[in-house]
Scaffold this active site. Structure first.
Site, PDB file in Angstrom:
ATOM      1  N   GLY A 151      49.379  81.584  27.310  1.00  0.00           N
ATOM      2  CA  GLY A 151      49.865  80.164  27.273  1.00  0.00           C
ATOM      3  C   GLY A 151      50.999  80.024  27.145  1.00  0.00           C
ATOM      4  O   GLY A 151      52.081  80.225  27.262  1.00  0.00           O
ATOM      5  N   CYS A 152      50.771  78.325  26.372  1.00  0.00           N
ATOM      6  CA  CYS A 152      52.415  78.525  25.959  1.00  0.00           C
ATOM      7  C   CYS A 152      53.333  78.875  25.297  1.00  0.00           C
ATOM      8  O   CYS A 152      53.382  79.829  24.244  1.00  0.00           O
ATOM      9  CB  CYS A 152      52.735  76.852  25.416  1.00  0.00           C
ATOM     10  SG  CYS A 152      54.214  76.459  24.948  1.00  0.00           S
ATOM     11  N   PHE A 153      54.778  79.140  26.419  1.00  0.00           N
ATOM     12  CA  PHE A 153      55.361  80.687  25.076  1.00  0.00           C
ATOM     13  C   PHE A 153      55.843  79.761  24.035  1.00  0.00           C
ATOM     14  O   PHE A 153      57.221  80.933  22.886  1.00  0.00           O
ATOM     15  CB  PHE A 153      56.959  80.391  26.490  1.00  0.00           C
ATOM     16  CG  PHE A 153      57.234  80.108  26.828  1.00  0.00           C
ATOM     17  CD1 PHE A 153      57.738  78.800  26.386  1.00  0.00           C
ATOM     18  CD2 PHE A 153      57.992  79.958  28.026  1.00  0.00           C
ATOM     19  CE1 PHE A 153      57.857  77.606  27.799  1.00  0.00           C
ATOM     20  CE2 PHE A 153      58.992  79.484  28.930  1.00  0.00           C
ATOM     21  CZ  PHE A 153      58.851  78.138  28.234  1.00  0.00           C
TER      22      PHE A 153
END
Length: 216
Positions: free
Chosen positions: A55-57
């Site tokens: 998901g969001c890094f």
């Protein structure tokens, strides 16, 4: 820089949390030099790298930075077909890239298995559409293996989780491809923008879902 009133700050951060990973004001965006492709296996001789998508890094760097033996974490893009992609290109879709994190570590101090164990507890292994509030191909969870040893370790872990939860584990296990560093404003985001990071993470429901899956 003009100071925002407290209410304005809260409104701005709430909007950011709902907008999704990578949203930023124009003032936040850095001017960065063109990015070069870096093989996940490329590192000084005494170091190794591991690449994970969860998901969001922004949210994937901190857990690994806290592990003794991890030298650096880098947010970036991998798995796609377009060379030197930008955040905007990846976000529009169609490039095949995942938001991912590259972990550079000292194998003498921390094992790949430890990194793998840490990775699993950062993701919802049952979500085939993305991660938490972020949906789409960019946010799909995946482990990128650089060799057969990493591949076998990832596959074995996935089987253990399937046996534990008795439901499909949708995290993909894929061969490593070129890794492109994300723009400068994405790197170490949780350190550079702790309030915005906290609002985004909470607004996305990441921690609540992780507790529901993995417990405290």
């Amino acid at each position: 820089m003009t100071q925002l009133k407290p209410f304005s700050v809260l409104v701005s951060l709430s909007i950011l949390a709902l907008a999704g990973c990578g949203t930023q004001s124009p003032a936040q965006a850095d001017s960065v030099a063109p990015k070069a492709a870096i093989s996940p296996a490329t590192s000084p001789s005494n170091l190794a790298t591991a690449v994970f998508a969860g998901g969001c890094f922004w949210c994937m760097e901190k857990p690994f930075d806290e592990i003794q033996g991890v030298v650096a974490t880098t947010s970036g893009y991998t798995g796609g077909t377009l060379a030197n992609p930008t955040y905007e290109q990846v976000g529009r879709g169609g490039t095949g890239h995942f938001e991912a994190v590259k972990i550079t570590y000292d194998p003498a101090k921390v094992s790949y298995q430890k990194l793998l164990d840490t990775y699993w507890r950062q993701v919802d292994p049952f979500d085939a559409f993305g991660q938490f509030c972020d949906k789409g191909e960019t946010y799909l969870p995946a482990i990128f293996y650089a060799n057969e040893t990493e591949k076998k370790a990832a596959e074995a872990a996935r089987e253990v989780l399937f046996a534990r939860f008795k439901k499909p584990i949708v995290v993909q296990i894929l061969p490593a491809k070129a890794f492109y560093d994300a723009e400068g404003y994405h790197q170490d985001y949780y350190q550079k923008n702790p309030l915005r990071y906290a609002y985004y993470r909470n607004g996305c429901g990441r921690d609540a879902r992780l507790r529901a899956v993995w417990g405290q």
